[in-house]
Enzyme design. Sequence first.
Site, PDB file in Angstrom:
ATOM      1  CG  HIS A  86       0.507  14.614   1.365  1.00  0.00           C
ATOM      2  ND1 HIS A  86       0.269  14.745   0.020  1.00  0.00           N
ATOM      3  CD2 HIS A  86       0.520  15.875   1.867  1.00  0.00           C
ATOM      4  CE1 HIS A  86       0.136  16.030  -0.278  1.00  0.00           C
ATOM      5  NE2 HIS A  86       0.284  16.734   0.825  1.00  0.00           N
ATOM      6  CG  ASN A 131       9.416   7.726   0.465  1.00  0.00           C
ATOM      7  OD1 ASN A 131       9.525   7.703   1.690  1.00  0.00           O
ATOM      8  ND2 ASN A 131       9.337   8.864  -0.229  1.00  0.00           N
ATOM      9  CE  LYS A 183      -1.524   9.706 -14.831  1.00  0.00           C
ATOM     10  NZ  LYS A 183      -1.976  10.975 -15.306  1.00  0.00           N
ATOM     11  CG  LEU A 184      -7.956   9.810  -8.141  1.00  0.00           C
ATOM     12  CD1 LEU A 184      -7.534  10.485  -6.840  1.00  0.00           C
ATOM     13  CD2 LEU A 184      -9.172  10.543  -8.714  1.00  0.00           C
ATOM     14  CB  ILE A 185      -6.058   4.812  -6.335  1.00  0.00           C
ATOM     15  CG1 ILE A 185      -4.581   4.996  -5.976  1.00  0.00           C
ATOM     16  CG2 ILE A 185      -6.452   3.341  -6.299  1.00  0.00           C
ATOM     17  CD1 ILE A 185      -3.603   4.244  -6.852  1.00  0.00           C
ATOM     18  CG  ASP A 220      -3.587  14.009  -0.484  1.00  0.00           C
ATOM     19  OD1 ASP A 220      -3.041  12.894  -0.607  1.00  0.00           O
ATOM     20  OD2 ASP A 220      -3.190  15.031  -1.056  1.00  0.00           O
ATOM     21  N   GLY A 241      11.644   7.034  -6.556  1.00  0.00           N
ATOM     22  CA  GLY A 241      11.617   5.781  -5.791  1.00  0.00           C
ATOM     23  C   GLY A 241      12.494   5.745  -4.558  1.00  0.00           C
ATOM     24  CD  GLU A 295       8.373  11.937   1.982  1.00  0.00           C
ATOM     25  OE1 GLU A 295       8.209  10.991   1.211  1.00  0.00           O
ATOM     26  OE2 GLU A 295       8.251  13.121   1.622  1.00  0.00           O
ATOM     27  CG  ASN A 319      -0.396   8.664  -0.487  1.00  0.00           C
ATOM     28  OD1 ASN A 319       0.554   8.422  -1.247  1.00  0.00           O
ATOM     29  ND2 ASN A 319      -0.906   9.887  -0.361  1.00  0.00           N
TER      30      ASN A 319
END
Length: 211
Positions: free
Chosen positions: A113, A18, A95-97, A154, A16, A183, A111
């Site tokens: 990356h 970010n 996790k994939l949304i 992505d 966490g 970031e 998002n």
Amino acid sequence: MGVSVKKIAVFASGRGSNYEAIQQQIDKGKIKAQTVCVISEHASPPVFEKAKSRNIPTHFINRKQFKNGDEYVAELIQILAGYDTDYILLAGYLKLIPAPLVKAYENRMINIHPALLPNFGGKGFYGMNVHRAVVESGVSVTGITIHFVNEKYDQGNVILQKEVSVHADDTPEEVAAKVLQLEHRYFPEVVRLLCEDKIKILNNKVIIEDE
Ligand code: GRF
């Protein structure tokens, strides 16, 4: 006419940092937003402590808690709708949304990356895997990509990319540290612009209107 305070939900799996960087800018009034909740697929990740210390609600939502995918996504959507969520930020969410959630928040979910997409992205490229692959490949530049989320991992529209040099003797850990600095600097900046309605999509291209 002033910009209204946007309601953001943060999805995060772990550390966490970010989220913390963004929340600090919100707390200082630099980002016109309110974090309505933090959602994780883990029961008590460190990011929950960061949210709880500010009395921000946290939700542990994991696909395994539900009979099927429909019930899982319905719960996510219901929670988000309950807070009148404007934007979703994926800040280290692994996790994939689910597709219906992507659809419900089209152009309202972003998002970060830790590499320059489309390189070093997609399935399996998360955390240190990314930085190890960067070092092994011998590239001299890496960086960050902040992008809208679409149904393909992505691959949503890119909002911002920033680069940093990779030196021949850099370790993956050293690369990770440099990337993380980027970031923490630019993710809050993009969230600020988003919450000020300064990021638009025109003809499938991202336009940033700043100052
Ligand atoms: C960051 O490197 C981000 O780019 C990636 O996951 C990491 C999360 O770190 N998506 P943290 O939990 O924000 O510290």
